[in-house]
Scaffold this motif. Structure first.
Motif: not given
Length: 252
Positions: A107-112
């Protein structure tokens, strides 16, 4: 008296059956959970990169754990709960997963700065970094769904992050290059100084240089110095000869 004993035994059996049923429901139902991972360093969110999730074990109906197919050969010890407290276990399990080519979910790390893995069956999960920003690293971690302490199916995790400052290369030592133009070139050779800062050969070169002529002076047309003594001597000789001739004539 006998009836009272039978009633007590019946009550104990009923309570035991209810407890067993509840325990089975806790570990054998189809409840799905989630793991939310928060990535922060010095209160600053890490907003890029990816994490990978591996299911290491499942939870049986009796509350025990069993390794999944990818990790079944990792250890013969089923005390996986102890592994959750062991700081070395995540690293060893990660090494095992890499060696056997275990399949994981990335999973990609989100902007938060968070990553949420959803629809997770009850079990133990390994979370490792796949890609992170330059100079950052994350320790792998083991997480249980549901949480072994709270029983919550939506679990949060905050793995340890490390930052290594980039290496600054040493500044090169500045070098000075002197550009000498032709008029400033002075050729010196070994010799005895005859004047301040000059050698014999430099003095000779200066003495041999012709003097510049004055453009306003008329050019000299003949040699006027060395014939004068000769001409004077010749004149004296002629006068003497004339006197001798005159005296000789008078005597005759």
């Amino acid at each position: 008296m006998r009836n009272n004993i039978l009633k007590a035994l019946s009550l104990i059996l009923a309570v035991t059956l209810v407890a067993a049923s509840c325990l089975t429901c806790v570990f054998a139902d189809d409840t799905l959970g989630s793991i939310t991972v928060t990535l922060e360093y010095n209160n600053t969110a890490i907003t890029s990169g990816t994490l990978t999730l591996y299911q290491v074990a499942t939870i049986n109906s009796n509350g025990t754990y069993s390794y999944t197919d990818a990790f079944v050969g990792y250890s013969t010890d089923d005390a996986i709960v102890d592994s959750l407290e062991d700081s070395d276990s995540p690293w060893l399990l990660w090494k095992w997963a890499t060696a056997v080519g275990a399949a994981g979910t990335s999973y990609e790390i989100g902007s938060d700065g968070t990553v949420t893995f959803t629809d997770l069956a009850a079990g133990v999960y390994l979370i490792v970094p796949t890609t992170l920003p330059a100079n950052f690293d994350m320790e792998p971690c083991l997480v249980s769904v549901p949480d072994i302490y709270t029983g919550e199916y939506d679990v949060t995790a905050s793995p340890k992050l490390e930052y290594t400052p980039p290496t600054v290369p040493d500044e090169p030592t500045p070098t000075t290059t002197t550009v000498v133009t032709e008029p400033d070139v002075v050729v010196t050779t070994e010799g005895t100084n005859t004047e301040e800062g000059k050698t014999d050969e430099e003095v000779d070169i200066e003495e041999d240089e012709p003097e510049e002529k004055d453009e306003d002076t008329l050019p000299q047309t003949g040699q006027l110095n060395y014939p004068i003594p000769i001409m004077a001597g010749a004149g004296v000789f002629c006068v003497a000869a004339g006197l001798i001739v005159v005296r000789t004539d008078k005597k005759k």
